[in-house]
Design a protein around this motif. Structure first.
Motif, PDB file in Angstrom:
ATOM      1  N   ALA A  42       0.868  -1.190   0.000  1.00  0.00           N
ATOM      2  CA  ALA A  42       0.000   0.000   0.000  1.00  0.00           C
ATOM      3  C   ALA A  42       0.895   1.227   0.000  1.00  0.00           C
ATOM      4  O   ALA A  42       2.085   1.140   0.376  1.00  0.00           O
ATOM      5  CB  ALA A  42      -0.901   0.004   1.226  1.00  0.00           C
ATOM      6  N   GLY A  43       0.340   2.343  -0.445  1.00  0.00           N
ATOM      7  CA  GLY A  43       1.092   3.599  -0.459  1.00  0.00           C
ATOM      8  C   GLY A  43       2.286   3.544  -1.389  1.00  0.00           C
ATOM      9  O   GLY A  43       3.417   3.791  -0.971  1.00  0.00           O
ATOM     10  N   ASP A  44       2.030   3.200  -2.680  1.00  0.00           N
ATOM     11  CA  ASP A  44       3.095   3.092  -3.688  1.00  0.00           C
ATOM     12  C   ASP A  44       4.225   2.167  -3.219  1.00  0.00           C
ATOM     13  O   ASP A  44       5.405   2.412  -3.485  1.00  0.00           O
ATOM     14  CB  ASP A  44       3.681   4.473  -4.045  1.00  0.00           C
ATOM     15  CG  ASP A  44       2.702   5.306  -4.860  1.00  0.00           C
ATOM     16  OD1 ASP A  44       1.789   4.731  -5.476  1.00  0.00           O
ATOM     17  OD2 ASP A  44       2.861   6.545  -4.877  1.00  0.00           O
ATOM     18  N   ASP A 129      -5.169   7.055 -15.036  1.00  0.00           N
ATOM     19  CA  ASP A 129      -3.986   7.526 -14.310  1.00  0.00           C
ATOM     20  C   ASP A 129      -2.734   7.016 -15.009  1.00  0.00           C
ATOM     21  O   ASP A 129      -2.727   5.903 -15.553  1.00  0.00           O
ATOM     22  CB  ASP A 129      -3.990   6.989 -12.874  1.00  0.00           C
ATOM     23  CG  ASP A 129      -5.055   7.627 -11.992  1.00  0.00           C
ATOM     24  OD1 ASP A 129      -5.736   8.573 -12.451  1.00  0.00           O
ATOM     25  OD2 ASP A 129      -5.200   7.180 -10.841  1.00  0.00           O
ATOM     26  N   PHE A 130      -1.684   7.833 -14.967  1.00  0.00           N
ATOM     27  CA  PHE A 130      -0.385   7.431 -15.526  1.00  0.00           C
ATOM     28  C   PHE A 130       0.261   6.473 -14.531  1.00  0.00           C
ATOM     29  O   PHE A 130       0.474   6.831 -13.373  1.00  0.00           O
ATOM     30  CB  PHE A 130       0.474   8.687 -15.718  1.00  0.00           C
ATOM     31  CG  PHE A 130       1.836   8.427 -16.283  1.00  0.00           C
ATOM     32  CD1 PHE A 130       2.045   7.512 -17.303  1.00  0.00           C
ATOM     33  CD2 PHE A 130       2.932   9.141 -15.799  1.00  0.00           C
ATOM     34  CE1 PHE A 130       3.315   7.290 -17.839  1.00  0.00           C
ATOM     35  CE2 PHE A 130       4.203   8.929 -16.322  1.00  0.00           C
ATOM     36  CZ  PHE A 130       4.396   8.005 -17.339  1.00  0.00           C
ATOM     37  N   PHE A 135       6.076   9.191 -10.028  1.00  0.00           N
ATOM     38  CA  PHE A 135       5.217  10.382 -10.126  1.00  0.00           C
ATOM     39  C   PHE A 135       3.897  10.201  -9.364  1.00  0.00           C
ATOM     40  O   PHE A 135       3.005  11.019  -9.462  1.00  0.00           O
ATOM     41  CB  PHE A 135       4.950  10.708 -11.602  1.00  0.00           C
ATOM     42  CG  PHE A 135       6.161  11.260 -12.315  1.00  0.00           C
ATOM     43  CD1 PHE A 135       6.407  12.624 -12.345  1.00  0.00           C
ATOM     44  CD2 PHE A 135       7.072  10.408 -12.929  1.00  0.00           C
ATOM     45  CE1 PHE A 135       7.533  13.138 -12.974  1.00  0.00           C
ATOM     46  CE2 PHE A 135       8.211  10.909 -13.563  1.00  0.00           C
ATOM     47  CZ  PHE A 135       8.439  12.279 -13.585  1.00  0.00           C
ATOM     48  N   HIS A 136       3.778   9.089  -8.632  1.00  0.00           N
ATOM     49  CA  HIS A 136       2.583   8.766  -7.822  1.00  0.00           C
ATOM     50  C   HIS A 136       1.311   8.689  -8.660  1.00  0.00           C
ATOM     51  O   HIS A 136       0.259   9.208  -8.271  1.00  0.00           O
ATOM     52  CB  HIS A 136       2.428   9.754  -6.657  1.00  0.00           C
ATOM     53  CG  HIS A 136       3.655   9.810  -5.792  1.00  0.00           C
ATOM     54  ND1 HIS A 136       4.062   8.758  -5.002  1.00  0.00           N
ATOM     55  CD2 HIS A 136       4.602  10.770  -5.650  1.00  0.00           C
ATOM     56  CE1 HIS A 136       5.182   9.061  -4.400  1.00  0.00           C
ATOM     57  NE2 HIS A 136       5.543  10.274  -4.779  1.00  0.00           N
TER      58      HIS A 136
END
Ligand code: CDP
Length: 253
Positions: A42-44, A129-130, A135-136
């Motif tokens: 989780a969280g990138d 989303d990218f 870049f999150h």
């Protein structure tokens, strides 16, 4: 696992290691073998835990959803689930776009925009989303995607069309088993002939699923909220409702 050894899922054949899956070169050059691991992040990727049986459960749920989508005319990368955790799939050149479809407002969309919590989206909302941790995963629009050269206008239209079709099929599928498909993320790639094919996975890791009666969460949101001990029970609930006895026999479960 016997099959895992046979198809040589060793580091020398590793093509790509993601946060929850590893992709190996298959025997045929156009094929890959995807290993669904138990890792959960989780969280990138800031928090990472191993959740027992998650790879097994997700691989089977994904195979069931991909098979249903195929039967409804959506091309997916699934060739076959060789055994739980191990999927043989078409090799794709992945498009770095996360296509998110929302039926109900929750999560990042209500943090970023003044939508009312749990308000229905009718028609469903499509967001792109990218896909880039550095870049999150920023939100895209067509002009940015085209300027980044990650997709053409035609590709973007195809992604939207396919995403809505996937939403229709999956919403029905989950409704039949008493689950609301709140939102989900899918990814696409191109095969060697340039066809856009649904890739990656669809599982409780990439969907928000709520029990239709209690509105209990049955997905990765539990992990994001730190309720780690509830995650596998919730995933198992989805697994048990989705799979028929016939499916279980077919996949040796
Ligand atoms: O609230 P959160 O930041 O998790 O993300 P969201 O944009 O509200 O997520 C929408 C849907 O896409 C949820 O079902 C997520 O599980 C899924 N998603 C995903 O699978 N992977 C991502 N990198 C982002 C979203």
């Amino acid at each position: 696992m016997i099959l895992k050894t046979m198809i040589k899922m060793d580091s020398k054949n590793l093509l790509y290691e993601g946060k929850a899956k590893s992709v190996f070169q298959g025997e045929n050059p156009d094929e890959v073998i995807i290993d669904f691991r138990d890792d959960m992040t989780a969280g990138d990727g800031a928090r990472k835990e191993s959740m027992g049986q998650k790879g097994y459960i997700n691989s089977v749920i994904c195979a069931k959803i991909f098979e249903t989508l195929e039967a409804e005319g959506v091309k997916t990368q699934l060739i076959e689930l060789c055994e739980p955790c191990v999927m043989k799939a078409k090799k794709l050149d992945m498009i770095p776009i996360e296509v998110i479809v929302r039926n109900i407002a929750t999560g990042s969309i209500i943090r970023k925009f003044p939508f009312e919590d749990k308000a229905p989206f009718n028609p469903p909302l499509i967001q792109m989303d990218f896909k880039d941790d550095e870049f999150h995963d920023p939100m895209l629009n067509d002009a940015i995607a085209i300027a980044l050269k990650i997709a053409s206008k035609e590709d973007l239209d195809t992604l939207r069309e396919l995403a809505l079709k996937v939403n229709d099929v999956m919403s029905r599928m989950f409704k039949d088993i008493g689950i609301i498909l709140v939102d989900f993320k899918i990814e696409f790639g191109k095969d060697k002939d340039g066809n856009i094919i649904l890739g990656d996975e669809i599982s409780p890791d990439s969907c928000r699923l709520w029990d239709a009666e209690t509105l209990d969460m049955l997905d990765k949101e539990l992990f994001r909220q730190g309720k780690d001990d509830e995650v596998i029970d919730a995933y198992e609930e989805v697994f048990n409702r989705l799979l028929t006895e016939e499916d279980k026999k077919k996949w040796g479960i």
